[in-house]
Motif scaffolding. Structure first.
Motif, short mmCIF file in Angstrom:
data_model
loop_
_atom_site.label_atom_id
_atom_site.label_comp_id
_atom_site.label_asym_id
_atom_site.label_seq_id
_atom_site.Cartn_x
_atom_site.Cartn_y
_atom_site.Cartn_z
N ALA A 158 -131.17 -48.61 -50.15
CA ALA A 158 -130.37 -48.83 -48.95
C ALA A 158 -131.22 -49.30 -47.78
CB ALA A 158 -129.63 -47.54 -48.58
N THR A 159 -132.45 -48.81 -47.66
CA THR A 159 -133.33 -49.17 -46.56
C THR A 159 -134.63 -49.73 -47.13
OG1 THR A 159 -132.43 -47.33 -45.27
CG2 THR A 159 -134.49 -48.33 -44.49
N PRO A 160 -134.90 -51.01 -46.97
CA PRO A 160 -136.12 -51.58 -47.53
C PRO A 160 -137.36 -50.94 -46.91
CG PRO A 160 -134.58 -53.31 -46.90
CD PRO A 160 -134.06 -52.03 -46.33
N ILE A 161 -138.34 -50.64 -47.73
CA ILE A 161 -139.60 -50.08 -47.24
C ILE A 161 -140.47 -51.23 -46.72
CG2 ILE A 161 -141.70 -48.89 -47.96
CD1 ILE A 161 -140.07 -47.26 -49.84
N GLY A 185 -136.55 -53.26 -51.34
CA GLY A 185 -135.42 -52.57 -51.94
C GLY A 185 -135.51 -52.53 -53.45
N GLU A 186 -136.66 -52.83 -54.01
CA GLU A 186 -136.81 -52.90 -55.46
C GLU A 186 -137.84 -51.89 -55.94
OE1 GLU A 186 -137.33 -56.67 -58.39
OE2 GLU A 186 -139.07 -56.23 -57.13
N GLN A 202 -142.23 -36.74 -49.80
CA GLN A 202 -141.58 -35.44 -49.73
C GLN A 202 -140.88 -35.17 -51.06
OE1 GLN A 202 -139.42 -34.87 -45.84
NE2 GLN A 202 -140.20 -36.94 -45.49
N LYS A 203 -140.23 -34.06 -51.18
CA LYS A 203 -139.51 -33.77 -52.40
C LYS A 203 -138.38 -34.77 -52.57
CE LYS A 203 -136.98 -30.14 -54.84
NZ LYS A 203 -136.45 -28.76 -54.76
N ASN A 204 -138.52 -35.64 -53.59
CA ASN A 204 -137.49 -36.62 -53.94
C ASN A 204 -137.25 -37.69 -52.87
OD1 ASN A 204 -136.97 -35.31 -56.41
ND2 ASN A 204 -135.61 -33.86 -55.37
N ALA A 205 -138.24 -37.95 -52.01
CA ALA A 205 -138.02 -38.95 -50.96
C ALA A 205 -139.35 -39.42 -50.37
CB ALA A 205 -137.14 -38.38 -49.85
N VAL A 206 -139.29 -40.59 -49.74
CA VAL A 206 -140.38 -41.10 -48.91
C VAL A 206 -139.79 -41.48 -47.57
CG1 VAL A 206 -142.09 -42.92 -48.57
CG2 VAL A 206 -141.75 -41.96 -50.85
N SER A 207 -140.38 -40.97 -46.50
CA SER A 207 -139.97 -41.36 -45.15
C SER A 207 -141.14 -42.05 -44.47
CB SER A 207 -139.53 -40.13 -44.34
OG SER A 207 -140.59 -39.19 -44.22
N GLU A 250 -141.76 -40.26 -34.69
CA GLU A 250 -140.36 -40.64 -34.84
C GLU A 250 -140.11 -41.23 -36.23
OE1 GLU A 250 -137.13 -43.88 -33.05
OE2 GLU A 250 -139.14 -43.73 -32.21
N GLN A 251 -139.08 -40.74 -36.91
CA GLN A 251 -138.76 -41.27 -38.23
C GLN A 251 -138.12 -42.64 -38.09
OE1 GLN A 251 -137.16 -38.70 -41.41
NE2 GLN A 251 -135.55 -40.23 -41.71
N LEU A 252 -138.68 -43.61 -38.80
CA LEU A 252 -138.21 -44.99 -38.75
C LEU A 252 -137.36 -45.36 -39.95
CD1 LEU A 252 -141.58 -46.63 -37.59
CD2 LEU A 252 -139.69 -45.84 -36.16
N GLY A 253 -137.49 -44.61 -41.04
CA GLY A 253 -136.71 -44.91 -42.23
C GLY A 253 -136.98 -43.88 -43.31
N ARG A 254 -136.15 -43.92 -44.34
CA ARG A 254 -136.28 -42.96 -45.42
C ARG A 254 -135.55 -43.51 -46.65
NH1 ARG A 254 -136.58 -37.11 -46.11
NH2 ARG A 254 -135.22 -36.45 -47.84
N VAL A 255 -136.16 -43.31 -47.84
CA VAL A 255 -135.50 -43.65 -49.09
C VAL A 255 -135.63 -42.46 -50.04
CG1 VAL A 255 -135.81 -46.14 -48.93
CG2 VAL A 255 -137.56 -44.76 -50.06
#
Length: 418
Positions: free
Chosen positions: A38-41, A59-60, A385-390, A398-403
């Motif tokens: 949903a949010t490209p890194i 996004g891949e 993080q657990k099951n995610a990268v922010s 400040e958080q800029l994004g998360r997948v």
């Protein structure tokens, strides 16, 4: 160039996952691509999840079950069974393009990539330099390959695990586990690829280590970091009570290092250990972390359990400064930029001013930290993080994004850029 080149003390056998609706766009036993995050890194990342090695790009995601990454993250080398042989190929992490597969005889798994990213050491089993003690064995088959095929193939008498190549590609550093059939300790040796004979390293004075003076290690190899110029590999060891370095064995001193940084010069083939002051090495190995400055002149080691930080001069190979932080519990991770050192423990990221080596700020994250990586320009801090990268503004948090990344074990580092 990445601000931190870190080799976790786990193998880079990783797989990726994205977020949102995921559409499978390619699948085979050796790897797959998926799209739909949903949010490209912003930057391409190497991560580890249950079961394989992966590249998260925009996004891949690219998933590779049996693979190892080059130190700079520009390439991944993969293998897959191919009848009686093994298919072997290289993947460009910036584009996802793959080289022509070559088939090598026998069954092999990739273990270590040379610093220049061109050659790979493979063995016939999963034991590697970062995942603990291997099973007992009397003979170790080793294969050296590049994208054209086999460069060297030989057997070593004893129990060996590849760790790194010499810069000139004429030698292979290995861990020799002793005794071979029931290993409980190991020493670092170098195999001359012309003669295929393992031998001792040199001392920092470039003289051969005398017989009987090769130090043997029993503790935990927590983490290894490659210098930005790719000439030196630093490995943090903890839980080494009564350990005797080569210099202790030569001089007759008793030795009693609980933690140290093993410095391996890939050019001149010498090793030297930088002892860390008490209480490093007393607490769990998982609470220790290490990061190298972008210029490669400073190495930072942390023990979050005791709250101690040590700054090592990589030119002098001595601890130059120490500092203390409020202690914490759990696994720790570190990354360092030009002016800040980032420490992740539990659900918090703390920052230190590297000029003063003092606490500067901190911010909370949603789940326990499983890795920290700075963007090439130092403006974004990626937090596994657990099951995610922010990812966060490195100055403010400040958080800029998360997948979402289901099954994430460790966020390792940056991959290649086009």
């Amino acid at each position: 160039m990445m601000a931190e080149k870190t080799i976790s003390r786990r193998t880079l056998l990783t797989a990726l996952a994205g977020t949102g609706t995921v559409a499978l766009i390619g699948c085979d036993p050796a790897g797959s691509r998926q799209a739909g995050a949903a949010t490209p890194i912003p930057d391409t990342l190497l991560v580890e999840v249950d079961g394989g090695l992966g590249v998260l790009r925009g996004g891949e995601r690219l998933t590779i079950p049996h693979a190892v990454a080059a130190p700079d993250g520009q390439a991944v080398y993969a293998t897959a069974p191919d009848g009686a042989g093994t298919a072997f190929w290289r993947i460009d992490t910036a584009t996802g393009s793959a080289s022509t597969r070559v088939t090598v005889p026998g069954q092999w798994l990739p273990q270590s990539v040379s610093a220049d990213g061109t050659q790979v050491a493979l063995t016939s089993n999963a034991a590697n330099a970062t995942n603990g003690r291997p099973d007992g064995r009397d003979v170790t088959p080793v294969l050296i390959a590049d994208v054209t095929g086999v460069r060297h193939r030989f057997e070593l008498r004893g129990n060996f695990v590849p760790e790194a190549f010499t810069t000139d590609l004429a030698g292979l550093f290995v861990l020799e586990w002793l005794p071979a059939r029931a290993p409980d300790r190991y020493r670092v040796r170098v195999v001359d690829l012309a003669t295929r004979a393992p031998g001792p390293l040199s001392t920092r004075l470039k003289t051969p280590v005398p017989p009987g003076a090769e130090e043997e290690m029993r503790g935990d190899g927590r983490q290894a970091v490659l210098a930005p110029n790719r000439t030196t590999l630093y490995t943090l060891y903890t839980h080494q009570p009564d350990h005797r370095h080569t210099r202790d064995l030569v001089s007759g001193r008793p030795g009693n290092a609980h933690a140290f940084v093993h410095t391996l010069n890939l050019v001149e083939r010498w090793a030297y250990c930088v002892d860390l002051p008490h209480p490093f090495g007393e607490a769990p190995a998982s609470g220790h972390a290490m990061a190298i400055s972008p210029a490669g002149d400073r190495l930072y080691v942390l023990d979050v359990t005791s709250g101690h930080v040590a700054e090592i001069s990589t030119e002098e190979l001595v601890v130059r400064r120490t500092a203390t932080l409020p202690p914490a519990s759990g696994a720790s991770h570190a990354a360092v930029g030009h002016d800040r050192l980032f420490v992740g423990t539990g659900t918090e990221v703390r920052t230190l001013d590297v000029e003063r080596l003092s606490a500067a700020a901190g911010w909370p994250v949603r789940e326990p930290v499983t890795g920290l990586v700075l963007s090439p320009d130092g403006r974004r801090l990626y937090v596994g993080q657990k099951n995610a990268v922010s990812w966060h503004d490195s100055a403010t948090g400040e958080q800029l994004g998360r997948v979402e990344v289901p099954g994430l074990v460790v966020l390792h580092g940056l991959a290649g850029r086009a």
